[in-house]
Design a protein around this motif. Structure first.
Motif, mmCIF file in Angstrom:
data_model
loop_
_atom_site.group_PDB
_atom_site.id
_atom_site.type_symbol
_atom_site.label_atom_id
_atom_site.label_comp_id
_atom_site.label_asym_id
_atom_site.label_seq_id
_atom_site.Cartn_x
_atom_site.Cartn_y
_atom_site.Cartn_z
ATOM 1 N N ASP A 1 50.327 37.821 35.794
ATOM 2 C CA ASP A 1 49.584 39.571 35.307
ATOM 3 C C ASP A 1 50.893 40.379 34.660
ATOM 4 N N GLN B 1 47.205 37.045 31.740
ATOM 5 C CA GLN B 1 46.571 38.241 32.258
ATOM 6 C C GLN B 1 47.712 39.206 31.116
ATOM 7 N N HIS C 1 51.699 43.564 36.760
ATOM 8 C CA HIS C 1 52.284 43.241 37.998
ATOM 9 C C HIS C 1 53.637 42.725 38.439
HETATM 10 MG MG LIG Z 1 45.180 41.278 37.264
#
Ligand SMILES: [Mg+2]
Ligand SMILES: O=C(O)c1ccc(O)c(O)c1
Length: 602
Positions: free
Chosen positions: A169, A195, A172
């Motif tokens: 992601d 993501q 993050h």
């Molecule tokens: Mg995520």
């Protein structure tokens, strides 16, 4: 060229019920969705019906999420977690979803023990595999013991189960400043999901930053092209999936929001070299700005007092052409706005290609009603509804019957910029729109305190095209003026003080700037006293940057939502006098609501 990746969007990105979200995602052309559990729980439809609905819409369910607080817990809790997971697998089977996102634990029950985390994830992967399913393990930036993707990958590698991989992601990873380059060392078949989210750089805790301020790629400050490039370099073949938690999008009509989201992915794919779009042609300047509903408001009279001549009248519409130098303003009597900027025309080196690119990037193409002699200008709607014409330099002029009227002028030679005040909800969308559709470069976002609230401001530019996008951060209560902040057209001149003098002599309604401003200017800057006196006498404002100086002044409102500015750039000044905007706003207010001396504010 590499194959074009599939696209997906998490249901959490969009507002409304699950049914609204799915319809919007499909209409915007997404191939699949990440189904958020909460959206399923609140839906009146069962999982099988949702699967059918997605099938009918041509959407796959690429991910089911989130499954929280699983790994590295004491045995009784582990058994309970496996039971919890078995229920989720049942739901996923009915949904036809084969991948579940397990995000790193935030629970105080979790133990800082990679061995145990790997062992328990292995067990979970084994029970997923029995159902033909997979586990995508994601490091939340605020995970209790696992908060970085390299750590998550170490655990996944240690667990060594074919049904266990990582979910990467971008938020993050980039929010923590982690280097994304080592992603390349992960085998593509172990990247189970990707993501994508952008964000402005905010010096705040990652959790609220993530939950409130994520943006679609290209709207924030992360380098999503480089990030996604690293992921594609692994051989990852899954979708590019958007996962954007954002306060505005959570409340916006999901249909245009999904289009906006898709535009961000089209632009990202183009930047990655996996999608060919017609390149943005060079824009050479502002062909004209159009004020709609301005006739009754006296827009033409204000332009006359600024030294403009009414050089043409439209052959079939109630529209006048006002000109001075290369500055052109159309005053359109039609519409009921009472005077607002309805359209901006930009001169394109290749208007047809500009239009093809706009269409490819899902800009709403506007139907044009035109008579036999009228130019067929390509027009698209900007996010705030402003019409954007993409035209050659002169073909539109044939629409106007010349009047033969001329004036000596006041030194205005062109349009310097157009200020399109944005509704706050379109602020981030607008920057992406202008950057991707027209190839304008956005400046960093700045904020300033104005009399009726904080204003967020950014500029999008290319060569001599400059659009400023200002937006009030929040709008609450009855106190602030009911009209949206007015927009304006700024004209360029070579001598602002001289222009102001000539315009005042023509009776121009120039905005008076209070003496306090000039006292402060004298205190702040080391300017000769007689120079400040001249600025004061003509209500001309001053700014400077590392490149040069800026002199500018404003008219009173020349329509319900529009006024004019005249600017002089000295020595390569690049800004827009943002520092003076609050002074201008207060002066406009004072002009609309004069307070007699000695009176108190009601
Ligand atoms: Mg995520
Ligand atoms: O904010 C969260 O809890 C959350 C949940 C799932 C995700 O994939 C994520 O990135 C964040």
């Amino acid at each position: 060229m590499r194959p074009e990746p599939r696209t997906a969007i998490a249901t959490v990105c969009l507002s409304g019920t699950l049914e609204d979200k799915l319809a919007a995602a499909a209409a915007a052309g997404f191939d699949g969705v990440e189904l958020f559990e909460n959206d399923l729980i609140v839906s009146p439809s069962g999982p099988a019906e949702i699967r059918k609905r997605c099938d009918d819409l041509g959407l796959s369910i690429d991910l089911y999420q989130p499954f929280r607080d699983f790994e590295a817990v004491p045995p009784p809790l582990h058994r309970a977690n496996l039971r919890r997971a078995a229920h989720k697998f049942d739901v996923m089977a009915e949904l036809g979803a084969d991948t579940v996102l397990v995000c790193s634990s935030v629970s105080p029950d979790a133990i800082d023990d990679d061995e145990l985390a790997a062992e328990q994830l292995h067990t979970l992967a084994e029970s997923a595999a029995e159902r033909g399913m997979r586990i995508a393990y994601e490091a939340l930036a605020w995970g209790r013991h696992v908060s970085g993707y390299e750590h998550a990958w170490r655990i996944v590698r240690r667990a060594a189960h074919p049904a266990l991989g990582v979910c990467l992601d971008s938020f993050h990873i980039l929010s923590k400043g982690h280097d994304p380059a080592p992603i390349r060392a992960i085998p593509g078949e172990k990247v189970f999901f990707l993501q994508l989210a952008d964000a402005p750089r905010l010096p705040m805790d990652v959790l609220p930053w993530s939950r409130h301020h994520r943006l679609f790629p290209g709207q924030g400050e992360f380098d999503l092209t480089a990030f996604t490039g690293h992921v594609l370099a692994t051989g990852y073949e899954g979708p590019l999936s958007l996962e954007v938690f954002n306060d505005v999008y959570r409340q916006s009509d999901p249909r245009p929001a999904a289009v906006d989201a898709m535009r961000s992915l089209l632009a990202l794919k183009e930047s990655l070299g996996v999608l060919d779009l017609p390149p943005a042609p060079r824009l050479s300047g502002h062909a004209f700005a159009e004020v709609v509903g301005g006739a009754g408001a006296g827009t033409g009279a204000v332009l006359a007092s600024l030294g403009f001549a009414r050089t043409g009248v439209h052959r079939s519409k109630p529209v006048e052409l006002w000109e001075q130098g290369e500055a052109r303003v159309l005053v359109n009597e039609g519409g009921d706005t009472g005077g607002a900027i309805g359209a901006v025309a930009l001169a394109s080196a290749d208007p047809a290609r500009s239009a093809r690119r706009a269409e490819a990037l899902l800009a709403p193409v506007l139907p044009r009603t035109h008579g036999p002699r009228e130019a067929d200008l390509a027009a698209v709607a900007a996010p705030d509804g402003t019409q954007l014409f993409l035209c050659g330099n002169d073909e539109w002029r044939g629409d106007f019957e010349p009047t033969g009227e001329t004036t000596v002028g006041t030194g205005v030679f062109g349009i310097d910029h157009v200020a399109l005040t944005q509704p706050f909800d379109h602020f981030d969308e607008a920057a992406l729109f202008y950057r991707s559709v027209l190839g304008l470069a956005p400046s960093p976002v700045v904020e300033f305190a104005a009399p009726f609230g904080l204003v967020r401001s950014r500029v999008v530019t290319a060569g001599d095209v400059r659009l400023t996008l200002d937006s009030a951060l929040v709008r609450r209560g009855e106190w602030a003026p009911a009209v949206p902040e007015p927009q304006h057209v700024a004209f360029a001149c070579a001598d602002a003080v001289a222009a102001a003098g000539k315009m005042l002599a023509l009776g121009a309604p120039l905005l008076e700037i209070p003496g306090n401003y000039y006292d402060d200017l004298a205190a702040r800057l080391d300017l000769p006293a007689e120079r400040i006196a001249r600025l004061r006498a003509h209500s001309v404002l001053h700014d400077r940057d590392e490149h040069g100086e800026f002199l500018h002044f404003y008219t009173a409102l020349a329509g319900a939502r529009v006024f004019f500015e005249v600017v002089q750039r000295i020595g390569g000044y690049r800004g827009f006098g943002v520092v003076n905007a609050p002074v201008r706003m207060a002066a406009h207010r004072a002009r609309r609501h004069p307070v007699p001396p000695g009176a108190t504010l009601a």
